[in-house]
Every structure is written in C-alpha cells, then in structure tokens.
Design a protein around this motif. Structure first.
Motif, PDB file in Angstrom:
ATOM      1  N   VAL A 280       0.841  -1.196   0.000  1.00  0.00           N
ATOM      2  CA  VAL A 280       0.000   0.000   0.000  1.00  0.00           C
ATOM      3  C   VAL A 280       0.878   1.248   0.000  1.00  0.00           C
ATOM      4  O   VAL A 280       0.596   2.222  -0.704  1.00  0.00           O
ATOM      5  N   THR A 281       1.960   1.204   0.745  1.00  0.00           N
ATOM      6  CA  THR A 281       2.871   2.346   0.808  1.00  0.00           C
ATOM      7  C   THR A 281       3.471   2.652  -0.561  1.00  0.00           C
ATOM      8  O   THR A 281       3.530   3.806  -0.981  1.00  0.00           O
ATOM      9  N   GLU A 282       3.892   1.619  -1.266  1.00  0.00           N
ATOM     10  CA  GLU A 282       4.464   1.806  -2.604  1.00  0.00           C
ATOM     11  C   GLU A 282       3.407   2.316  -3.579  1.00  0.00           C
ATOM     12  O   GLU A 282       3.670   3.206  -4.385  1.00  0.00           O
ATOM     13  N   PHE A 283       2.222   1.753  -3.517  1.00  0.00           N
ATOM     14  CA  PHE A 283       1.135   2.199  -4.396  1.00  0.00           C
ATOM     15  C   PHE A 283       0.822   3.672  -4.130  1.00  0.00           C
ATOM     16  O   PHE A 283       0.685   4.459  -5.071  1.00  0.00           O
ATOM     17  N   ALA A 284       0.722   4.056  -2.863  1.00  0.00           N
ATOM     18  CA  ALA A 284       0.452   5.454  -2.506  1.00  0.00           C
ATOM     19  C   ALA A 284       1.541   6.371  -3.066  1.00  0.00           C
ATOM     20  O   ALA A 284       1.245   7.454  -3.588  1.00  0.00           O
ATOM     21  N   ARG A 285       2.788   5.930  -2.965  1.00  0.00           N
ATOM     22  CA  ARG A 285       3.893   6.730  -3.509  1.00  0.00           C
ATOM     23  C   ARG A 285       3.749   6.897  -5.016  1.00  0.00           C
ATOM     24  O   ARG A 285       3.904   7.992  -5.555  1.00  0.00           O
ATOM     25  N   ARG A 286       3.407   5.818  -5.702  1.00  0.00           N
ATOM     26  CA  ARG A 286       3.293   5.861  -7.170  1.00  0.00           C
ATOM     27  C   ARG A 286       2.184   6.787  -7.643  1.00  0.00           C
ATOM     28  O   ARG A 286       2.297   7.373  -8.724  1.00  0.00           O
TER      29      ARG A 286
ATOM     30  N   ASN B  96       1.053   9.309  -5.784  1.00  0.00           N
ATOM     31  CA  ASN B  96       1.240  10.582  -5.098  1.00  0.00           C
ATOM     32  C   ASN B  96       0.080  10.932  -4.165  1.00  0.00           C
ATOM     33  O   ASN B  96      -0.529  11.995  -4.269  1.00  0.00           O
ATOM     34  N   CYS B  97      -0.239  10.008  -3.271  1.00  0.00           N
ATOM     35  CA  CYS B  97      -1.272  10.269  -2.275  1.00  0.00           C
ATOM     36  C   CYS B  97      -0.855   9.665  -0.937  1.00  0.00           C
ATOM     37  O   CYS B  97       0.085   8.882  -0.869  1.00  0.00           O
ATOM     38  N   ALA B  98      -1.569  10.045   0.096  1.00  0.00           N
ATOM     39  CA  ALA B  98      -1.293   9.502   1.429  1.00  0.00           C
ATOM     40  C   ALA B  98      -1.786   8.060   1.511  1.00  0.00           C
ATOM     41  O   ALA B  98      -2.773   7.686   0.866  1.00  0.00           O
ATOM     42  N   ARG B  99      -1.099   7.278   2.295  1.00  0.00           N
ATOM     43  CA  ARG B  99      -1.431   5.855   2.443  1.00  0.00           C
ATOM     44  C   ARG B  99      -2.905   5.617   2.794  1.00  0.00           C
ATOM     45  O   ARG B  99      -3.541   4.757   2.189  1.00  0.00           O
ATOM     46  N   PRO B 100      -3.504   6.374   3.748  1.00  0.00           N
ATOM     47  CA  PRO B 100      -4.929   6.148   4.065  1.00  0.00           C
ATOM     48  C   PRO B 100      -5.864   6.393   2.876  1.00  0.00           C
ATOM     49  O   PRO B 100      -6.932   5.791   2.789  1.00  0.00           O
TER      50      PRO B 100
END
Length: 87
Positions: A24-30, A32-36
């Motif tokens: 989830v952290t990597e997806f959020a980074r890709r 450009n959004c916060a993990r939640p």
C-alpha cells in the motif's frame, strides 16, 4: 436503451493491486497520495479520469479497457453516433 451495469471501480482497482503484489505504501507513492487515501480509493464507486490514468500507470493496467468491456459504454456511444475524443 438499457443502462450499462454499474462498475465498482474501487473493487476493480483493489483486485488488480492485489494481483500486482505491491505494498500500500508503494502504491500510494506511485499515485502521489497519502497511504490512508489508498483504502478510500478501494471503497469508491466513482473516480476522476485523471486519477484513473495515474492508477493505470502505477499498476501498469488499463482500467479503461476493463470499463469498456464491463459496461458496454463505448459500444453504446458508437451506436448513438457520438464522437468521443481523448487528448
């Protein structure tokens, strides 16, 4: 004309996300959004075109093809003789 089936885009995104096996952290980074916010995306019925483009690129999956196949949207538009252009 019959209304196309409603697609739960968040469930579709989650399914492809799980197939890709990224965190989830990597997806959020890709995207450009916060993990939640990733979990919020998984719960959505609707999403902006621009965000879906970002998600498609991040997951290397064309969700627009999925939408076309599942909803019959493009076929329905062509039947009505509408020209749809994407820039």
């Amino acid at each position: 004309m019959a209304k196309p089936h409603r697609i739960h885009i968040g469930h579709l995104i989650k399914m492809i996300f799980e197939e890709k096996g990224i965190s989830v952290t990597e997806f959020a980074r890709r995207i450009n959004c916060a993990r939640p916010n990733v979990y919020s995306i998984f719960d959505r019925y609707d999403i902006s075109v621009e965000q879906l483009i970002d998600i498609s690129e991040a997951l290397e999956h064309n969700f627009f093809d999925d939408i076309q196949q599942k909803s019959g949207l493009i076929t329905s538009l062509r039947t009505r003789h509408l020209d749809v252009h994407f820039d």
